[in-house]
Design a protein around this motif. Structure first.
Motif, PDB file in Angstrom:
ATOM      1  N   GLN A  69      66.232  58.615  44.068  1.00 18.79           N
ATOM      2  CA  GLN A  69      66.565  58.084  45.222  1.00 18.79           C
ATOM      3  C   GLN A  69      65.379  58.377  46.320  1.00 18.79           C
ATOM      4  O   GLN A  69      64.981  59.479  46.269  1.00 18.79           O
ATOM      5  CB  GLN A  69      67.909  58.523  45.637  1.00 18.79           C
ATOM      6  CG  GLN A  69      69.221  58.080  45.227  1.00 18.79           C
ATOM      7  CD  GLN A  69      70.443  58.755  45.677  1.00 18.79           C
ATOM      8  OE1 GLN A  69      70.451  59.801  45.945  1.00 18.79           O
ATOM      9  NE2 GLN A  69      71.522  58.181  45.651  1.00 18.79           N
ATOM     10  N   ASN A 120      67.646  62.516  49.366  1.00 21.32           N
ATOM     11  CA  ASN A 120      69.273  62.559  48.844  1.00 21.32           C
ATOM     12  C   ASN A 120      70.080  62.242  50.136  1.00 21.32           C
ATOM     13  O   ASN A 120      69.754  62.426  51.455  1.00 21.32           O
ATOM     14  CB  ASN A 120      69.700  63.769  48.101  1.00 21.32           C
ATOM     15  CG  ASN A 120      69.296  65.113  48.836  1.00 21.32           C
ATOM     16  OD1 ASN A 120      69.634  65.186  49.982  1.00 21.32           O
ATOM     17  ND2 ASN A 120      68.468  65.973  48.237  1.00 21.32           N
ATOM     18  N   ILE A 150      68.598  54.766  52.036  1.00 23.28           N
ATOM     19  CA  ILE A 150      68.245  55.081  50.545  1.00 23.28           C
ATOM     20  C   ILE A 150      68.084  54.087  49.582  1.00 23.28           C
ATOM     21  O   ILE A 150      68.972  52.958  49.423  1.00 23.28           O
ATOM     22  CB  ILE A 150      69.245  56.245  50.252  1.00 23.28           C
ATOM     23  CG1 ILE A 150      69.199  57.567  50.988  1.00 23.28           C
ATOM     24  CG2 ILE A 150      68.861  56.449  48.591  1.00 23.28           C
ATOM     25  CD1 ILE A 150      70.230  58.637  50.666  1.00 23.28           C
ATOM     26  N   THR A 159      67.306  53.017  45.403  1.00 17.52           N
ATOM     27  CA  THR A 159      67.463  53.571  44.086  1.00 17.52           C
ATOM     28  C   THR A 159      66.431  52.813  43.217  1.00 17.52           C
ATOM     29  O   THR A 159      66.507  51.652  43.263  1.00 17.52           O
ATOM     30  CB  THR A 159      68.911  53.477  43.626  1.00 17.52           C
ATOM     31  OG1 THR A 159      69.827  54.001  44.346  1.00 17.52           O
ATOM     32  CG2 THR A 159      68.857  53.996  42.157  1.00 17.52           C
TER      33      THR A 159
END
Length: 782
Positions: free
Chosen positions: A638, A648, A657, A659
């Motif tokens: 992330q 995080n 965030i 991925t």
């Protein structure tokens, strides 16, 4: 009938006597007339003489002829026995004439013996002449006529007649005096040989030329008068010169002849050698020998096999060197250190077992296993390298690590199945060095395995996706022998077609010698699966290649084991191998065994079976490849919007965030991999305000094992050099704290190297990073 019985009753003694005489007559002739040892004679597949080995009694006596050439038959009959086909073993007229003339001359001036009688005399080892001996010969000659046909008697004479010196028999005489086969002799040459047995101790080529020529010309004149030859032939024949000195026998395949002589003593053997190919290979060998000996490399060997028949087509056991440099050693069958030649076998077996995929990354990092530290030829490390590239580049460290992973004993058992006859010790005797030349094998056996690989793929399609039980059968040099591949079975005994095909395909990418670098760009070029090997100390150089039709194997070195610095498989053996392939007919590449391959998604970066998060490509792999591991090097992380830092949910809103999938190698592998792959990106660090959920990783580059020994070397001004400790860390911003025997000595950041120069002794090295990770090593300095 009654009169017959009455005669028998009244003449019992006479009848018994006659019967006894008939029995004695029947058994008076030995079952085998000639017991003399013969030479071992070896011919090529077209029956041209390759060479011979002298008989045990020192005589050049070839095995009995299959037939007598017509020219020689005409000459010998006109000279010795013009009525041969009319008499029954003896000629009464000739006997009376000879007896009469000998009485008048009071010495033997003429013989009355027929050829049949002469065969008997030769078989009785020329017993002293007497009238009683003549009577014996006469009786035995008639018995011989009962047993054999005229043609067979003529063959016996031509095979056992003396021709001067230690030359016995027409075939040997033909080679010795004219360098030809008997069937190739001219009328003059045939006549010359026909008169020699008459007085071999007095007349032979090189001496008594005038007397020999007079006898020969009288015979030719007789042939002309009897209209057996025409006037032109006669004039040309009497004008031919006599041989001045004996010819040497052919030495086209000396070491093969010697090898055959050990197993087929006293026999005539038709080999599978292609005489035209053998002569061309001999010329190529001579050219390379002249170059190699400039580097004090004096010996080599070449073997060419036909994959389909497993017959030997060319066999060169040594270079044209001298006795000082062991010219008699047969390097085709001698055992030598294998160098890297066994690496393809391990690669194929790991594909077969599902322990490996062709492009799967394998580690190439400093390695020490139970005190054994393999080194690459370049002394460099790649960190991680595809298995197929490791094979084509012949990297040692990946090979050793692969062998450890596959299992030393398991691989030793595989070699047992290949029947490499010189690898006889248990696995522990060789250790992991087995894959780098720790064992010995012969060129003969290694070529057998390559031929087995080629045959496995070729036969897979021919047998409708099945296998021969004995695919790795030993090749033969006998022309009449057909190798037994065994039964057709549904599963392979050793390695399947898919794994074998992928291995052979990989071996086509081995870098060719400098002169052949552009081979792919020429239409005339052919694909060759080949592998080189260089043993420790540069004592042995190997190059073995295979196509769908042929296998060519080459060994180069010194038979006494002396190494030379420039002796390598690529530089010394492979140029010779490619030159031999150039004189062979071109071969099509193997058909891909589609039924033994499956299509799978392969991770583009790691070469493992792809995870859903991997960027993948479709590739055809061996069936057991489905058992391989999935990619261990891709992970989801992330990051924040700029993708510069990992975050995080403890430090960043979930809406900010992202991925991402990241390719991550273990620290030590990554350390070297990044040096050779500039596009490799380390994991981003966690942003300062985030708590890392998992610890960063670190590992020693030196020393790699827990307990190590090192000797301090001296440099300029006789000063001791430092020992440089090295560490790699997955987090580029991490600080590492160094301790020597629990005493703090320094801190490193970014690049973790530390030079120390402590006195001789044993020290404990401790490193701790700012994430709390700790590693220890024990270092003994002496």
């Amino acid at each position: 009938m009654q009169r017959v019985f009455e005669f028998l009753r009244n003449n019992k003694i006479k009848v018994v006597t006659v019967c006894l005489l008939l029995i004695v007559y029947y058994f008076c002739l030995p079952q085998k007339l000639f017991q003399n040892p013969t030479s071992t004679v070896v011919t090529a597949s077209n029956n041209e003489l390759l060479g011979a080995v002298i008989a045990e009694d020192g005589q050049w006596r070839f095995p009995e002829l299959d037939s007598v050439p017509q020219k020689f038959e005409d000459c010998i009959l006109q000279f010795e026995d013009a009525h041969f086909y009319k008499h029954f073993g003896f000629n009464p007229v000739s006997i009376v004439k000879a007896f009469s003339e000998n009485i008048k001359a009071k010495k033997v001036v003429r013989g009355g013996s027929t050829l049949t009688q002469q065969v008997i005399r030769l078989s009785r080892k020329n017993q002293q002449r007497s009238y009683f001996e003549k009577i014996k010969e006469l009786v035995l000659a008639t018995r011989l006529e009962f047993r054999h046909s005229k043609k067979e008697i003529l063959k016996l004479y031509a095979s056992h007649a003396p021709f001067g010196g230690n030359v016995v028999g027409l075939e040997m005489a033909s080679w010795r005096y004219f360098g030809l086969q008997p069937s190739q002799l001219s009328w003059a040459e045939s006549a010359t040989l026909a008169v020699l047995p008459n007085a071999p101790s007095l007349i032979y080529p090189g001496k008594n030329q005038l007397k020999l020529k007079e006898k020969r010309n009288r015979l030719l004149n007789k042939l002309y008068r009897k209209e057996m030859i025409d006037s032109i032939t006669y004039v040309l024949a009497i004008d031919e010169d006599l041989p001045e000195k004996p010819y040497n026998l052919p030495t086209t395949a000396t070491h093969l002849v010697q090898d055959i002589a050990k197993n087929y003593k006293r026999k005539r053997i038709q080999s599978s050698i292609d005489i035209f190919l053998q002569k061309r290979v001999n010329n190529i060998v001579k050219q390379h020998y002249e170059r190699l000996k400039q580097n004090e490399v004096y010996n080599l060997a070449v073997l060419v096999l036909d994959v389909e028949t497993r017959k030997v087509l060319a066999y060169v056991g040594n270079s044209p060197t001298d006795e000082k440099h062991q010219k008699d050693v047969n390097n085709v069958v001698s055992s030598r250190s294998t160098g890297s030649v066994l690496k393809p076998f391990l690669y194929a077996q790991m594909l077969q077992s599902g322990d490996l995929l062709p492009t799967q990354l394998v580690a190439d990092v400093p390695t020490e296993i139970a005190g054994y530290s393999p080194k690459n030829f370049s002394l460099m490390f790649d960190g991680a390298v595809p298995a197929n590239v490791a094979l084509t580049r012949s990297l040692n460290i990946p090979a050793v690590r692969m062998l450890q992973r596959y299992g030393l004993q398991k691989f030793r058992d595989d070699l047992e199945d290949y029947q490499l006859t010189h690898i006889t010790k248990p696995a522990d005797y060789y250790g992991l060095s087995l894959i780098l030349g720790g064992a010995e094998a012969s060129l003969w056996d290694l070529c057998k395995v390559f031929a087995g690989y080629a045959g496995t793929v070729t036969h897979f399609d021919e047998l409708k996706y099945q296998y021969y039980q004995n695919e790795f059968v030993e090749q033969t040099y006998l022309n009449t022998e057909k190798v037994n591949f065994g039964k057709v079975v549904p599963t392979p005994k050793i390695v399947d077609a898919g794994s074998t095909y992928l291995t052979l395909n990989t071996l086509t990418n081995v870098n060719r010698p400098n002169t052949d670098q552009a081979w792919k760009y020429y239409d005339s070029s052919q694909k060759i699966a080949w592998k080189t090997g260089t043993s420790f100390g540069n004592r042995d150089a190997w190059a073995i290649g295979a196509t769908s039709k042929y296998v060519v194997g080459v060994w180069v070195g010194n038979s006494d084991g002396e190494g030379r610095s420039d002796l390598t498989g690529v530089g010394s053996a492979s140029p010779l191998m490619f030159d031999v392939f150039d004189v062979l007919p071109k071969s099509d590449w193997f058909l891909e065994p589609y039924e033994d391959l499956i299509e799978e998604n392969i991770c583009e970066k790691s070469g493992y079976l792809a995870l859903p998060i991997c960027k993948s490509v479709k590739k055809r792999i061996q069936k057991n490849g489905i058992k391989a591991k999935s990619c261990p090097y891709h992970k989801e992380i992330q990051v924040e919007k700029t993708e510069q830092f990992r975050v995080n949910t403890n430090c960043e809103s979930i809406n900010n965030i992202k991925t991402k999938t990241w390719f991550v190698l273990p620290p030590l592998m990554a350390h070297y991999y990044q040096q050779n792959n500039s596009d490799y990106q380390r994991l981003p660090n966690f942003r300062a305000d985030c708590n890392e959920l998992e610890k960063a990783k670190m590992d020693f580059v030196f020393p790699t094992k827990y307990r190590s020994k090192v000797s301090l070397t001296k440099g300029v001004n006789n000063q001791l050099n430092s020992v440089v400790l090295k560490l790699t860390h997955s987090n580029s911003d991490a600080k590492v704290y160094w301790y020597l025997n629990d005493e703090f000595i320094n801190t490193t950041e970014n690049y973790h190297e530390l030079a120390i120069k402590p006195p001789k002794g044993t020290y404990q090295i401790t490193v701790i990073d700012d994430f709390g990770n700790e590693l220890k090593r024990v270092l003994e300095i002496y």
